[in-house]
Each structure stands twice: as structure tokens, then as C-alpha cells.
Design an enzyme around this catalytic site. Structure first.
Site, PDB file in Angstrom:
ATOM      1  N   ARG A  35      -3.551 -12.407  11.615  1.00 36.73           N
ATOM      2  CA  ARG A  35      -3.995 -13.628  11.203  1.00 36.73           C
ATOM      3  C   ARG A  35      -3.402 -14.903  12.078  1.00 36.73           C
ATOM      4  O   ARG A  35      -4.275 -15.711  12.570  1.00 36.73           O
ATOM      5  CB  ARG A  35      -3.434 -14.050   9.856  1.00 36.73           C
ATOM      6  CG  ARG A  35      -4.243 -13.442   8.601  1.00 36.73           C
ATOM      7  CD  ARG A  35      -3.656 -13.742   7.375  1.00 36.73           C
ATOM      8  NE  ARG A  35      -3.888 -12.734   6.362  1.00 36.73           N
ATOM      9  CZ  ARG A  35      -5.253 -12.374   5.769  1.00 36.73           C
ATOM     10  NH1 ARG A  35      -6.055 -13.147   5.895  1.00 36.73           N
ATOM     11  NH2 ARG A  35      -5.155 -11.207   5.160  1.00 36.73           N
ATOM     12  N   LYS A  83       0.419   2.682   0.871  1.00 39.99           N
ATOM     13  CA  LYS A  83       0.598   2.552  -0.558  1.00 39.99           C
ATOM     14  C   LYS A  83       0.838   1.287  -0.906  1.00 39.99           C
ATOM     15  O   LYS A  83       1.156   0.369  -0.064  1.00 39.99           O
ATOM     16  CB  LYS A  83       1.709   3.555  -1.119  1.00 39.99           C
ATOM     17  CG  LYS A  83       3.036   3.062  -0.484  1.00 39.99           C
ATOM     18  CD  LYS A  83       3.968   3.803  -1.179  1.00 39.99           C
ATOM     19  CE  LYS A  83       4.357   3.362  -2.666  1.00 39.99           C
ATOM     20  NZ  LYS A  83       5.571   2.652  -2.617  1.00 39.99           N
ATOM     21  N   ASP A 136       1.961   8.861   2.415  1.00 40.22           N
ATOM     22  CA  ASP A 136       2.917   8.884   1.428  1.00 40.22           C
ATOM     23  C   ASP A 136       4.027   9.143   2.562  1.00 40.22           C
ATOM     24  O   ASP A 136       4.332  10.572   2.814  1.00 40.22           O
ATOM     25  CB  ASP A 136       2.871   9.949   0.472  1.00 40.22           C
ATOM     26  CG  ASP A 136       4.012  10.080  -0.569  1.00 40.22           C
ATOM     27  OD1 ASP A 136       5.071   9.449  -0.040  1.00 40.22           O
ATOM     28  OD2 ASP A 136       3.734  10.399  -1.679  1.00 40.22           O
ATOM     29  N   HIS A 137       5.184   8.329   2.717  1.00 34.38           N
ATOM     30  CA  HIS A 137       6.068   8.506   3.712  1.00 34.38           C
ATOM     31  C   HIS A 137       6.821   9.870   3.314  1.00 34.38           C
ATOM     32  O   HIS A 137       7.581  10.484   4.129  1.00 34.38           O
ATOM     33  CB  HIS A 137       6.774   7.517   4.061  1.00 34.38           C
ATOM     34  CG  HIS A 137       7.829   6.976   3.206  1.00 34.38           C
ATOM     35  ND1 HIS A 137       7.563   6.295   2.036  1.00 34.38           N
ATOM     36  CD2 HIS A 137       9.381   6.961   3.158  1.00 34.38           C
ATOM     37  CE1 HIS A 137       8.687   5.897   1.234  1.00 34.38           C
ATOM     38  NE2 HIS A 137       9.659   6.608   2.059  1.00 34.38           N
ATOM     39  N   LYS A 172       9.073  13.484   5.534  1.00 33.21           N
ATOM     40  CA  LYS A 172      10.481  13.965   5.596  1.00 33.21           C
ATOM     41  C   LYS A 172      10.468  15.394   5.691  1.00 33.21           C
ATOM     42  O   LYS A 172       9.828  16.248   5.244  1.00 33.21           O
ATOM     43  CB  LYS A 172      11.213  13.385   4.033  1.00 33.21           C
ATOM     44  CG  LYS A 172      11.226  11.776   3.796  1.00 33.21           C
ATOM     45  CD  LYS A 172      12.131  11.513   2.538  1.00 33.21           C
ATOM     46  CE  LYS A 172      11.826  10.340   2.241  1.00 33.21           C
ATOM     47  NZ  LYS A 172      12.557   9.481   2.908  1.00 33.21           N
ATOM     48  N   GLU A 202      17.814   6.010  -6.330  1.00 29.10           N
ATOM     49  CA  GLU A 202      18.026   4.969  -5.438  1.00 29.10           C
ATOM     50  C   GLU A 202      19.570   4.136  -5.728  1.00 29.10           C
ATOM     51  O   GLU A 202      19.575   3.630  -6.912  1.00 29.10           O
ATOM     52  CB  GLU A 202      16.987   3.994  -4.887  1.00 29.10           C
ATOM     53  CG  GLU A 202      15.744   4.701  -4.650  1.00 29.10           C
ATOM     54  CD  GLU A 202      14.512   3.476  -4.125  1.00 29.10           C
ATOM     55  OE1 GLU A 202      15.049   3.079  -2.896  1.00 29.10           O
ATOM     56  OE2 GLU A 202      13.874   3.416  -4.962  1.00 29.10           O
ATOM     57  N   ASP A 236       5.859   2.594  -8.413  1.00 31.20           N
ATOM     58  CA  ASP A 236       6.364   2.296  -6.773  1.00 31.20           C
ATOM     59  C   ASP A 236       6.675   3.448  -6.451  1.00 31.20           C
ATOM     60  O   ASP A 236       6.446   4.011  -5.228  1.00 31.20           O
ATOM     61  CB  ASP A 236       7.315   1.214  -6.920  1.00 31.20           C
ATOM     62  CG  ASP A 236       8.048   0.993  -5.595  1.00 31.20           C
ATOM     63  OD1 ASP A 236       7.125   0.663  -4.626  1.00 31.20           O
ATOM     64  OD2 ASP A 236       9.285   1.043  -5.478  1.00 31.20           O
ATOM     65  N   HIS A 287       5.543   9.416  -4.793  1.00 33.16           N
ATOM     66  CA  HIS A 287       6.477  10.196  -3.957  1.00 33.16           C
ATOM     67  C   HIS A 287       6.912  11.380  -5.149  1.00 33.16           C
ATOM     68  O   HIS A 287       6.901  12.361  -4.643  1.00 33.16           O
ATOM     69  CB  HIS A 287       7.729   9.464  -3.717  1.00 33.16           C
ATOM     70  CG  HIS A 287       7.318   8.374  -2.931  1.00 33.16           C
ATOM     71  ND1 HIS A 287       6.511   8.437  -1.776  1.00 33.16           N
ATOM     72  CD2 HIS A 287       8.150   7.137  -2.772  1.00 33.16           C
ATOM     73  CE1 HIS A 287       6.289   7.109  -1.329  1.00 33.16           C
ATOM     74  NE2 HIS A 287       7.302   6.422  -1.753  1.00 33.16           N
ATOM     75  N   LYS A 301      16.227   2.420  -9.655  1.00 38.05           N
ATOM     76  CA  LYS A 301      16.889   1.657  -8.368  1.00 38.05           C
ATOM     77  C   LYS A 301      18.263   1.335  -9.256  1.00 38.05           C
ATOM     78  O   LYS A 301      18.514   1.218 -10.277  1.00 38.05           O
ATOM     79  CB  LYS A 301      16.164   0.194  -8.441  1.00 38.05           C
ATOM     80  CG  LYS A 301      14.812   0.396  -7.846  1.00 38.05           C
ATOM     81  CD  LYS A 301      14.722  -0.363  -6.728  1.00 38.05           C
ATOM     82  CE  LYS A 301      13.162  -0.163  -5.863  1.00 38.05           C
ATOM     83  NZ  LYS A 301      13.349   0.295  -4.460  1.00 38.05           N
TER      84      LYS A 301
HETATM   85  C1  BG6 Z   1       9.111   2.849  -1.292  1.00 40.61           C
HETATM   86  C2  BG6 Z   1       9.182   2.072  -2.099  1.00 40.61           C
HETATM   87  O1  BG6 Z   1       7.445   3.787  -0.998  1.00 40.61           O
HETATM   88  O2  BG6 Z   1       9.861   4.141  -1.069  1.00 40.61           O
HETATM   89  C3  BG6 Z   1      10.514   1.529  -2.262  1.00 40.61           C
HETATM   90  O3  BG6 Z   1       8.321   1.103  -2.198  1.00 40.61           O
HETATM   91  C4  BG6 Z   1      11.693   2.683  -2.092  1.00 40.61           C
HETATM   92  O4  BG6 Z   1      10.909   0.717  -3.262  1.00 40.61           O
HETATM   93  C5  BG6 Z   1      11.280   3.693  -0.942  1.00 40.61           C
HETATM   94  O5  BG6 Z   1      12.857   2.176  -2.046  1.00 40.61           O
HETATM   95  C6  BG6 Z   1      11.989   4.860  -1.056  1.00 40.61           C
HETATM   96  O6  BG6 Z   1      11.973   5.454   0.340  1.00 40.61           O
HETATM   97  P1  BG6 Z   1      13.222   6.076   0.952  1.00 40.61           P
HETATM   98  O7  BG6 Z   1      12.393   6.964   1.956  1.00 40.61           O
HETATM   99  O8  BG6 Z   1      14.236   5.264   1.289  1.00 40.61           O
HETATM  100  O9  BG6 Z   1      13.799   7.481  -0.157  1.00 40.61           O
END
Ligand code: BG6
Length: 508
Positions: free
Chosen positions: A59, A166, A195-196, A200, A234, A253, A258, A358
Site C-alpha cells: 500500500r 491462515k 499450514d506451516h 516442519k 506453547e 488459531d 495445525h 499459550k
Molecule cells: C501460528 C499461530 O499459526 O502458529 C501462533 O498463529 C502460534 O499463535 C504459531 O504461536 C505456532 O507455531 P510454531 O511453529 O511456533 O509452533
């Protein structure tokens, strides 16, 4: 050294297809922390396309030189590989920017011209990868504009692909609506819902572990397995993302995407091949076999929590409601635990316990497969009335390992049993490459392999499970929040959820 097989069709590594990589949201955190360092890592490994350029669609009014300087600084801050001036100098010249209001048709007309010009200059064969790293409210609008500007049209060999970050929707209705808008301008094989977690290393290894080894599959079912636990714990809090998080909560989230992705890899049937659609078909079937719960079942099969203040390593941590941009009386869940049933022949009667939160005691992502106890107790004479059953643990982070817990006899004349571990650690492969976890995923889009991406039906199946729970939680707001201390293992009710079934969470 042993070779780690990868999902996909086992093709030899080759650089990605020539393409322009357009990032919407290029000045944001994700670009700086993950996308740029990942592209840099691909460059270091020789996997970046020979003809390639990055275009930041932003932007703000920015010129190429400023964008390049900003990215150079970000790379120095976030690179996971040692920063190399020569690699950076080559890479720097590939960065461009296109500024404009992303809600305005003119921006996309301008972008089309810019891309045509850069395509000629960089010889990228008309291929364009659009990465939507913007806030989710903008996804549909950008995709629509790209479609209207003719930027998603594929002709001959020329491909156009869109990666969507996401969260993909916030419940089943919004996810369906977004899928419908996306599918009006894109074919499903052009859409990559990221989806990261699927990037992994240990998650990718799950497929290899299950289907390249013959010994576990015969016992991978209700006859031998007592239950499964999936934990995504986490240690961190909301880390400055209070405004986003307070509208999301942990079920949206982390669990809907995940944790359910992990569950589907653990529980799926063996696919006929490890390439794209076969794997995705099986993953969807598992999620579709999880019966959405009726409201009256939900309260007995789910636990929600929110952290209050707590002491961690001698330091006092604030409660969730005291985090910046979080409503002081917030009812948002920062912890959730579910008991799910997969209604198919393999899993009927085997509970899948899923939890995430968390500010828990430790960062720990782990899958526990708890086997049934041996049918006959032969060691009563040794004073053992129960023998703890075998357990397989797939540890995803921070430790990356797979271990089986077994009983062994302690040396000596008496029969004494002790827990021992058969363990494989990723460290056994030697020093692991320092990666962001996005490299494989980005590379896969550049070669058109969607195995590790969510298909439309997968996202909808996951929302079908999560939505009734979210609806019920919303209609009956929690009255006991905050109900766990920062630095603990979550609310007591989550322990009771398993205790009622005669089980316990594996925290050690
Ligand atoms: C993200 C969430 O998709 O994944 C975060 O939005 C979370 O809130 C994170 O902390 C966790 O990812 P990782 O790779 O650190 O386990």
C-alpha cells in the site's frame, strides 16, 4: 548417512520453475521473518529458479531501492543461515516493489503491466506465484481483483498460483464463502492454502515413519491402540498480537488447522501413492469421519481455558487479560482440550485427545500413541500388579525425535522392571540445516506440488468439527476465566477430562 525421504513423488531436487513471486503484505512480519529468509535459504541451496524475481505489492509508496534496503536489514535480522554478502547482492537485484491501494482496480492494471515488464526482463516464462500474506479480511478482495485483471489466467505452459495464508475463514460458513469466491477465479490446483506445520521436518517424516516402515502399520488401529494424544503446547503468550488473538482464540488459531493436520496424518489410511491428491484424499476422509459433536456432548468432551498471571523461572508473567490490546474482561480461549472420536473401522472407540495452549509450562509439540496393556500379567510375582503399556512418542518440537517406551529387566538376580526408551533423534543425522520451515512449502508451489497444502474440502472438514464447539462456547461464555496460571499445564478440568476415562496427559 541415512537419507530422509520426502513426501511428494520422490523426484530429484531441481530448482523451482522460473517465476515471479508476488507478495501481498510484503512489508509485514511474515515476509521479514519467514518468506524472505526462506527464499534466501533456497538460493543458498541452489533451489531458487534460475529465472526469478520478487515483487512486493504494498500500500505504501515505496521505491525499489528503499524496499531492497528494508529487506536487506530484515534478512540480517532474521536469516537462519549465515548471511553472505555475495548471495545477498545477487538476491537484492531480484527484488522489486509495486505500490498502490489493494482495493483499487487501477493498482491491479498497473501490476499487470509491471509483471509483464519484469517477466520480459527476468525471463520468467509468464509464471506468477501470488502469496497473500495480508490480514485475512483482504484475501477475497485481492483474489477477485487479480481475477478481474486477468492475472490468474493460465495459457499453455504458463502457470498462475496463489498461496493463501491462515486463517482461512473463522468458521464453516466464512470458510465456505471464501472457498466459493476463490473458486470463481481459480481452479483448485492453482490454490495453495498454507499450514506451516506441514513444512516442519518431523511432520513430513510422519508419512515416512508410517508408510516406509512395515512394523507399525499392523498395530496402528483400535485392536492395539488405547488412545492418541496430540499436544501443541506453547510457552509464549500472545506476543503483541493481542488484537488479532482476542478475536481468534486457540481453537481457531492452532487446533482447527495445525492440530487437526497432525491428527489427519496420524490417523489416515495408507494412500495409494505419496503424490498430491492421493494423500490429500485420505487426510480429508479422516477429518470427515470425526463426527461433529451435538451441543449436549460438547461440554463433556471439551475444556477451554484462559491464562491468568503466573510465576515462570522466578519472573512474574501477566495474565492474558492484561496483555496489550486484549479486552479487560475477555472471554477468549487461550487453551483448549478436546476428546474426539474418529468414526471409522480403524479407529472406532479410540479417543483422540487434542490440546493446545499459550503460556503453558513448556514448548512441546508431541503426538503420543498409547498402546493397550499386555493381555496377561505375568509379573505379579515381581510385585507388579500393573505394567504401564507401551507408548510411542513422536516429538515434533523443540526436540525432534521418535521414541518407544518399553519395559526392560534391570540386570540382577531379581525380576525388576524399568522403563527404557528406544529412541531415534533427528540429531542422529548430524547438524540439522537451520531452516524457517517454509522452504519446502515455497519450493513445492514453485514446482506445483500441493501435497503439503490444504485442499478446500480439508479446510471445510476441519471447520465442521470446530464450529459447533465455537458456537456453544460463544453461547455459554466461560465464567471461570482465568482458570490456569501462566507457566502451568492448563486448567484442572483438562486433567479431569482424561481422568474420567482412566487416563492422563503425558507431560514428562
Ligand atoms: C501460528 C499461530 O499459526 O502458529 C501462533 O498463529 C502460534 O499463535 C504459531 O504461536 C505456532 O507455531 P510454531 O511453529 O511456533 O509452533
Amino acid at each position: 548417512m541415512a537419507e530422509i525421504a520426502k513426501p511428494g513423488n520422490g523426484r530429484p531436487e531441481r530448482p523451482g520453475d522460473p517465476c515471479l513471486f508476488v507478495i501481498f503484505g510484503a512489508t509485514g512480519d511474515l515476509t521479514k521473518r519467514k518468506l524472505l529468509p526462506s527464499l534466501y535459504n533456497l538460493a543458498v541451496h541452489g533451489l531458487l529458479p534460475s529465472h526469478f524475481a520478487v515483487v512486493g505489492a504494498v500500500r505504501r509508496d515505496l521505491d525499489d531501492a528503499t524496499f531492497r534496503d528494508d529487506m536487506g536489514k530484515a534478512l540480517r535480522d532474521f536469516a537462519t543461515q549465515p548471511y553472505d554478502d555475495d548471495v545477498w547482492e545477487g538476491f537484492r537485484a531480484l527484488l522489486h516493489v509495486h505500490s498502490g491501494d489493494l482495493g483499487n482496480v487501477e493498482t491491479y492494471r498497473g501490476l499487470a503491466e509491471r509483471l509483464a515488464d519484469l517477466d520480459r526482463r527476468h525471463g520468467t516464462g509468464g509464471n506468477v506465484l501470488f502469496y497473500l500474506a495480508t490480514p485475512p479480511e483482504a484475501f477475497a478482495e485481492i483474489v477477485c481483483h487479480l481475477g478481474a485483471a486477468g492475472l490468474l489466467r493460465q495459457e499453455g505452459e504458463r502457470w498462475r498460483r496463489v498461496v493463501i495464508e491462515k486463517p482461512f475463514g473463522r468458521d464453516i460458513d466464512s470458510a465456505r464463502a471464501l472457498n466459493t469466491e476463490v473458486q470463481q477465479v481459480l481452479r483448485e490446483d492453482q490454490v495453495f492454502r498454507i499450514d506451516h506445520y506441514l513444512g516442519k521436518e518431523t511432520v513430513q517424516n510422519l508419512l515416512v515413519f508410517r508408510f516406509a516402515n512395515g512394523i507399525f502399520e499392523p498395530v496402528w488401529n483400535r485392536r492395539y491402540i488405547d488412545h492418541v494424544q496430540i499436544t501443541v503446547a506453547e510457552e509464549l503468550g500472545v506476543e503483541g498480537r493481542g488484537a488479532f488473538y482476542d478475536r481468534a482464540g486457540v481453537l481457531r488459531d492452532v487446533i482447527q488447522n495445525h492440530a487437526f493436520a497432525l491428527l489427519s496424518l496420524v490417523a489416515m489410511e495408507p494412500p495409494s501413492t505419496l503424490a498430491g491428491e492421493a494423500v490429500r484424499n485420505e487426510k480429508v476422509k479422516v477429518l470427515e469421519a470425526i463426527r461433529p459433536m451435538q451441543p449436549e456432548e460438547i461440554l463433556g468432551a471439551s475444556v477451554r481455558g484462559q491464562y491468568g498471571e503466573g510465576m515462570v523461572k522466578g519472573k512474574k508473567l501477566p495474565g492474558y487479560r492484561a496483555e496489550p490490546s486484549v479486552a479487560p474482561g475477555s472471554k477468549t480461549d487461550t487453551y483448549a482440550a478436546l476428546r474426539l472420536q474418529v468414526d471409522n473401522w480403524r479407529w472406532a472407540g479410540v479417543p483422540f485427545y487434542v490440546r493446545s495452549g499459550k503460556r503453558l509450562a513448556r514448548r512441546d509439540t508431541r503426538i503420543v500413541i498409547q498402546f493397550k496393556a499386555p493381555p496377561l500379567l505375568l509379573f505379579r510375582d515381581a510385585g507388579l500388579d500393573t505394567v504401564e503399556p507401551n507408548r510411542l512418542e513422536i516429538r515434533i518440537q523443540p526436540e525432534e525425535s521418535i521414541l518407544v517406551r518399553m519395559k526392560a529387566k534391570v540386570p540382577g538376580p531379581a525380576i525388576r522392571l524399568q522403563d527404557v526408551r528406544l529412541a531415534f533423534s533427528y540429531q542422529d543425522f548430524g547438524p540439522l540445516p537451520q531452516a524457517t520451515g517454509y522452504e519446502r512449502l515455497l519450493y513445492d508451489v514453485m514446482v506445483g506440488d500441493a501435497t503439503l497444502y490444504h485442499r478446500a474440502d480439508m479446510v471445510e472438514a476441519a471447520w465442521k468439527i470446530a464450529t459447533p464447539i465455537l458456537d456453544l462456547w460463544e453461547s455459554l461464555p466461560a465464567r471461570d476465566f482465568p482458570n490456569y496460571a501462566a507457566g502451568s499445564w492448563g486448567p484442572a478440568a483438562a486433567d479431569e477430562l482424561l481422568a474420567r476415562d482412566g487416563r492422563r496427559w503425558v507431560n514428562e
